[in-house]
Design an enzyme around this catalytic site. Structure first.
Site, mmCIF file in Angstrom:
data_model
loop_
_atom_site.group_PDB
_atom_site.id
_atom_site.type_symbol
_atom_site.label_atom_id
_atom_site.label_comp_id
_atom_site.label_asym_id
_atom_site.label_seq_id
_atom_site.Cartn_x
_atom_site.Cartn_y
_atom_site.Cartn_z
ATOM 1 N N CYS A 1 36.697 27.091 33.180
ATOM 2 C CA CYS A 1 38.085 27.543 32.953
ATOM 3 C C CYS A 1 38.816 27.586 34.281
ATOM 4 C CB CYS A 1 38.128 28.952 32.372
ATOM 5 S SG CYS A 1 37.183 29.150 30.882
ATOM 6 N N GLY B 1 66.753 32.045 59.097
ATOM 7 C CA GLY B 1 67.084 33.158 59.981
ATOM 8 C C GLY B 1 66.975 34.478 59.241
ATOM 9 N N GLY B 2 67.888 35.387 59.545
ATOM 10 C CA GLY B 2 67.870 36.707 58.907
ATOM 11 C C GLY B 2 68.051 36.613 57.401
ATOM 12 N N GLU C 1 41.649 32.883 41.973
ATOM 13 C CA GLU C 1 41.071 31.604 41.543
ATOM 14 C C GLU C 1 40.229 30.988 42.657
ATOM 15 O OE1 GLU C 1 41.637 29.947 38.586
ATOM 16 O OE2 GLU C 1 43.058 31.360 37.718
ATOM 17 N N TRP D 1 41.899 43.416 38.550
ATOM 18 C CA TRP D 1 42.844 42.359 38.938
ATOM 19 C C TRP D 1 43.119 41.376 37.816
ATOM 20 C CZ3 TRP D 1 45.329 43.870 42.826
ATOM 21 C CH2 TRP D 1 44.703 44.462 43.912
ATOM 22 N N ILE D 2 43.258 41.879 36.603
ATOM 23 C CA ILE D 2 43.370 40.957 35.480
ATOM 24 C C ILE D 2 44.834 40.729 35.092
ATOM 25 C CG2 ILE D 2 42.567 40.448 33.134
ATOM 26 C CD1 ILE D 2 40.375 40.651 35.419
ATOM 27 N N ARG E 1 42.689 26.146 38.414
ATOM 28 C CA ARG E 1 42.868 25.765 39.828
ATOM 29 C C ARG E 1 43.562 24.427 39.940
ATOM 30 N NH1 ARG E 1 36.624 27.260 41.376
ATOM 31 N NH2 ARG E 1 37.006 29.502 41.574
HETATM 32 C C1 LIG Z 1 47.546 39.313 41.433
HETATM 33 C C2 LIG Z 1 46.142 38.938 41.102
HETATM 34 C C3 LIG Z 1 45.844 38.454 39.840
HETATM 35 C C4 LIG Z 1 44.537 38.135 39.487
HETATM 36 N N1 LIG Z 1 44.250 37.726 38.211
HETATM 37 C C5 LIG Z 1 42.945 37.599 37.820
HETATM 38 C C6 LIG Z 1 42.605 37.342 36.465
HETATM 39 O O1 LIG Z 1 43.478 37.167 35.621
HETATM 40 N N2 LIG Z 1 41.309 37.306 36.107
HETATM 41 C C7 LIG Z 1 40.296 37.492 37.007
HETATM 42 O O2 LIG Z 1 39.142 37.438 36.619
HETATM 43 N N3 LIG Z 1 40.590 37.700 38.324
HETATM 44 C C8 LIG Z 1 41.878 37.769 38.741
HETATM 45 N N4 LIG Z 1 42.174 38.037 40.068
HETATM 46 C C9 LIG Z 1 41.078 38.291 40.993
HETATM 47 C C10 LIG Z 1 40.852 37.232 42.048
HETATM 48 O O3 LIG Z 1 40.309 36.088 41.491
HETATM 49 C C11 LIG Z 1 39.987 37.838 43.135
HETATM 50 O O4 LIG Z 1 40.809 38.710 43.857
HETATM 51 C C12 LIG Z 1 39.368 36.815 44.057
HETATM 52 O O5 LIG Z 1 38.387 36.088 43.396
HETATM 53 C C13 LIG Z 1 38.795 37.435 45.310
HETATM 54 O O6 LIG Z 1 37.971 38.521 45.010
HETATM 55 P P1 LIG Z 1 38.150 39.911 45.791
HETATM 56 O O7 LIG Z 1 39.569 40.283 45.711
HETATM 57 O O8 LIG Z 1 37.152 40.845 45.213
HETATM 58 O O9 LIG Z 1 37.831 39.578 47.271
HETATM 59 P P2 LIG Z 1 36.388 39.458 47.962
HETATM 60 O O10 LIG Z 1 35.501 38.593 47.163
HETATM 61 O O11 LIG Z 1 35.912 40.824 48.302
HETATM 62 O O12 LIG Z 1 36.762 38.696 49.278
HETATM 63 C C14 LIG Z 1 37.307 39.332 50.453
HETATM 64 C C15 LIG Z 1 37.261 38.346 51.591
HETATM 65 O O13 LIG Z 1 35.913 38.002 51.885
HETATM 66 C C16 LIG Z 1 35.751 36.595 51.883
HETATM 67 N N5 LIG Z 1 34.415 36.231 51.415
HETATM 68 C C17 LIG Z 1 33.767 36.677 50.298
HETATM 69 N N6 LIG Z 1 32.556 36.079 50.201
HETATM 70 C C18 LIG Z 1 32.431 35.242 51.257
HETATM 71 C C19 LIG Z 1 31.434 34.336 51.697
HETATM 72 N N7 LIG Z 1 30.297 34.122 51.022
HETATM 73 N N8 LIG Z 1 31.646 33.647 52.841
HETATM 74 C C20 LIG Z 1 32.816 33.805 53.523
HETATM 75 N N9 LIG Z 1 33.797 34.626 53.149
HETATM 76 C C21 LIG Z 1 33.620 35.319 52.020
HETATM 77 C C22 LIG Z 1 36.835 36.071 50.962
HETATM 78 O O14 LIG Z 1 37.145 34.730 51.242
HETATM 79 C C23 LIG Z 1 37.963 37.024 51.277
HETATM 80 O O15 LIG Z 1 38.659 36.572 52.398
HETATM 81 C C24 LIG Z 1 43.499 38.273 40.457
HETATM 82 C C25 LIG Z 1 43.821 38.716 41.740
HETATM 83 C C26 LIG Z 1 45.129 39.033 42.070
HETATM 84 C C27 LIG Z 1 45.409 39.522 43.442
#
Ligand SMILES: Cc1cc2nc3c(=O)[nH]c(=O)nc-3n(C[C@H](O)[C@H](O)[C@H](O)COP(=O)(O)OP(=O)(O)OC[C@H]3O[C@@H](n4cnc5c(N)ncnc54)[C@H](O)[C@@H]3O)c2cc1C
Lengths: 246, 404
Positions: B258, B359-360, B383, B181-182, B263
């Site tokens: 960072c 609307g639509g 983030e 997801w970078i 954020r």
């Molecule tokens: C388009 C896009 C660009 C991105 N760009 C970057 C980037 O440039 N660099 C980078 O490093 N990352 C990047 N990310 C990654 C992003 O930061 C992660 O997707 C995010 O941190 C969530 O991690 P995950 O997707 O693995 O979800 P998960 O951590 O698996 O979370 C899934 C769900 O579980 C919940 N959850 C997890 N742990 C707990 C807990 N302890 N208690 C309650 N609920 C919890 C979360 O809130 C979420 O609803 C990007 C993501 C996207 C979609």
């Protein structure tokens, strides 16, 4: 080459226009002001371009109170080298023109730039007043200004065509659309503009010969009524009985 | 031929009539720098982003040419000192720039957030003098594109569990692992990668494009942030010179500081997306007539619009205060979490309400609403997810960790 650009301030184009209850003054509450687009997009940018390609110094001059300083800073961010502000409310075209004349007498210029008009009162008067008072040649509504050696060529927009004229500095010119393209200042230029000089000057006294007696808003436009092509009778009825034009 | 015609039509489909909204006179709290910066970026977005963004987003293509434009306008690292390629501005200026960029598109704002807060900032804050001189001016001018690798396939919300690692090899380290997801990874010249050393401490490593064993495949099929490119980072025995390790930070504090910076920018950015939706909805509600009057004349539409501007106003005041704290170096990560969470959620709700008002028409790309709404789904998650930020506030007020 010394280039002076006279900039004015005007309500932002979508501002809601209203007047005081007795109709004698513009109500500026909640109105955002911007640099007059003709001054900014065309006159200032062209002056900056000419200074960049031929060397020279661009000064912006504004008649107004300190609330205008942000507009002056924008002009400095776009590329003017320094600024002067005559600290007074710009009450009339004559008042403003007199301040500019006074400035140019003390700080001679090769070219004095104006926008073709300010989009609030649309007077298009200040440029011609200044050139008359300073006895300078004046090119109004110019859409192009090019330097070739020591002479300048400019295009003037005229009804149905273009007139090309040639002249040498010093002269005054008012800029119309086409003379340059909008220049958006970047963050570095915005920060640098703080370090450019802004001189604040006392106004020159002027005997006002014109006073404003009344402002009126244009009558609000009523909607368009569409009548079926076959319905001649209804059309005649409306023209006769409602609009009373027949 | 017919294809060219459709494209031209898409690109010039409408003019951007956006106008800012300032119900509480918050502009009076901003300095000349802030107002000039905001208006310049607003003009830039109208000129460079609005005319093309629906088309790029529709085709799920990144408008790469905007990297240069973002650099020229000064959107990369505006609050980093000028001598290192930044703009030397304060935190509120950085905030309003992010707001205006995201008013255009969250993907475009992401391009700038990543470059400035996640790549330039760690090098500036934790890098050696040599690293700063080598990378920052090129990043600031857009000559280099950077990306930030923290998230892994199996470690998203819990980055401290990361498995990407470095092993000592004389004057080099050997990097192994994968990031997921970078943002910007497939086009990046350098990647700031967070990896564990042999003692288990998280270190920042600058990986350069072309290093043997390093690849960055693109992730396809996103319904959100379609105008931003996202990919993986894959490291197979990549030999990285030790001179590329950020010397001045160890531990999760590195990436988290960072993220705090980014954020913070997102908290402002989300207001931009919300304002664009509100602005469009307000205009539409006055133009669209049903039952013989503008739909803005019905109480239910007014309720939506009134609630939108109320929430936007609250968010504006929240970020202004946060910005003032940040300028004094006093904004805590937990305060930033609160603003990010509140504002992104607010923007998403507004996008949904604005969609209804249209609307639509609201589901088409004639209006920016669906694009913002889909984008904001990413912003809600990246983030730090919406829920993770809630847990940060929860931990901050109770002193009890509810993460595990
Ligand atoms: C388009 C896009 C660009 C991105 N760009 C970057 C980037 O440039 N660099 C980078 O490093 N990352 C990047 N990310 C990654 C992003 O930061 C992660 O997707 C995010 O941190 C969530 O991690 P995950 O997707 O693995 O979800 P998960 O951590 O698996 O979370 C899934 C769900 O579980 C919940 N959850 C997890 N742990 C707990 C807990 N302890 N208690 C309650 N609920 C919890 C979360 O809130 C979420 O609803 C990007 C993501 C996207 C979609």
């Amino acid at each position: 080459m010394k280039l002076l650009v006279c900039i004015s301030k005007t309500p932002e184009t979508t501002a809601k226009i209203s007047f005081s209850d007795d109709g004698t003054s513009f109500n500026s509450d909640g109105v955002q002001f911007i640099m007059n687009p003709y001054d900014e997009w065309y006159a200032l940018v062209r002056a900056v371009e000419l200074a960049e390609s031929n060397g020279g110094e661009v000064t912006v001059l504004h008649v107004g109170e300190s609330s205008s300083d942000i507009i002056i800073r924008k002009a400095l961010s776009i590329g003017a080298h320094k600024a002067a502000r005559v600290d007074a409310v710009p009450t009339s075209s004559m008042f403003v023109a007199t301040q500019i004349v006074n400035y140019v007498k003390n700080n001679p210029q090769d070219i004095v730039f104006f926008g073709k008009e300010t989009i609030d009162y649309n007077g298009a008067e200040v440029g011609s007043m200044v050139s008359e008072m300073l006895d300078l040649p004046y090119i109004s509504f110019a859409s192009k200004l090019e330097k070739q050696g020591d002479v300048f060529h400019c295009d003037r927009d005229i009804e149905g065509g273009i007139q090309t004229v040639e002249l040498s500095p010093p002269f005054a010119i008012s800029a119309a659309k086409g003379m340059a393209e909008q220049r958006i200042p970047n963050m570095k230029a915005i920060m640098m503009s703080k370090r450019k000089p802004l001189e604040v000057l006392e106004p020159f006294q002027v005997d006002e010969k014109v006073s404003i007696s009344q402002y009126n808003l244009p009558p609000s436009k009523s909607g368009v009524k569409l009548i079926d092509a076959d319905n001649m009778e209804e059309l005649v009825r409306l023209l006769k009985d409602v609009e009373k034009v027949l | 031929m017919s294809q060219t015609v459709t494209e031209t039509k898409h690109i010039s489909q409408k003019t951007d009539q956006y106008q800012g909204h300032d119900y509480y006179g918050v502009d009076a709290l901003l300095s000349e720098d802030h107002l000039l910066a905001r208006d310049a970026v607003r003009d830039w977005v109208k000129k460079e982003v609005s005319p093309i963004i629906e088309d790029y987003s529709n085709r799920a293509e990144c408008p790469y040419h905007l990297f240069k434009g973002l650099a020229d306008i000064g959107a990369f690292g505006p609050s980093i000192p000028e001598e290192y390629g930044g703009g030397g501005m304060d935190e509120i200026a950085y905030g309003v720039i992010m707001q205006e960029l995201e008013r255009g598109d969250s993907g475009v704002r992401s391009m700038a957030s990543v470059q400035g807060s996640l790549v330039m900032y760690p090098i500036y804050r934790f890098g050696s003098e040599e690293q700063k001189r080598k990378y920052l001016p090129k990043l600031g001018s857009g000559e280099f594109i950077g990306c930030f690798g923290l998230t892994e396939p199996d470690h998203g919300s819990n980055p401290s569990g990361m498995v990407t690692n470095i092993k000592d090899d004389g004057d080099h380290v050997i990097l192994n692992g994968a990031k997921m997801w970078i943002t910007n990874s497939p086009v990046a010249d350098i990647a700031v990668v967070w990896a564990k050393d042999e003692e288990g401490a998280i270190r920042g490593v600058i990986v350069e494009k072309g290093m043997k064993g390093f690849s960055a495949p693109e992730i396809h099929g996103k319904w959100s942030l379609r105008a931003s490119i996202t990919g993986e980072l894959v490291f197979e025995d990549v030999r990285v010179p030790k001179a590329n390790i950020l010397p001045n930070v160890k531990g999760l504090k590195g990436p988290l500081s960072c993220l705090s910076k980014a954020r913070y920018g997102i908290a402002w950015g989300a207001i931009g997306a919300a304002l664009d939706c509100y602005d469009s909805a307000l205009r539409y509600s006055l133009e669209r007539e049903q039952f013989g009057k503008p739909i803005g004349g019905f109480q239910l539409t007014q309720k939506k619009l009134a609630e939108m501007i109320t929430e936007i106003t609250k968010a504006q005041l929240l970020t202004w205060r946060l910005g003032t704290l940040a300028n004094d170096g006093k904004a805590t990560p937990a305060q930033i979490s609160m603003a990010k969470r509140n504002n992104v959620h607010m923007a998403l709700e507004i996008a949904r309400e604005a969609r209804q008002i249209h609307g639509g028409m609201g589901i088409t790309n004639e209006y920016p609403i669906m694009r913002h709404m889909m984008n904001l789904e990413t912003v809600l998650t990246y983030e730090g997810t919406h829920d993770i930020h809630l847990l940060i506030t929860g931990m901050d007020v109770t002193g009890i960790n509810a993460f595990k």
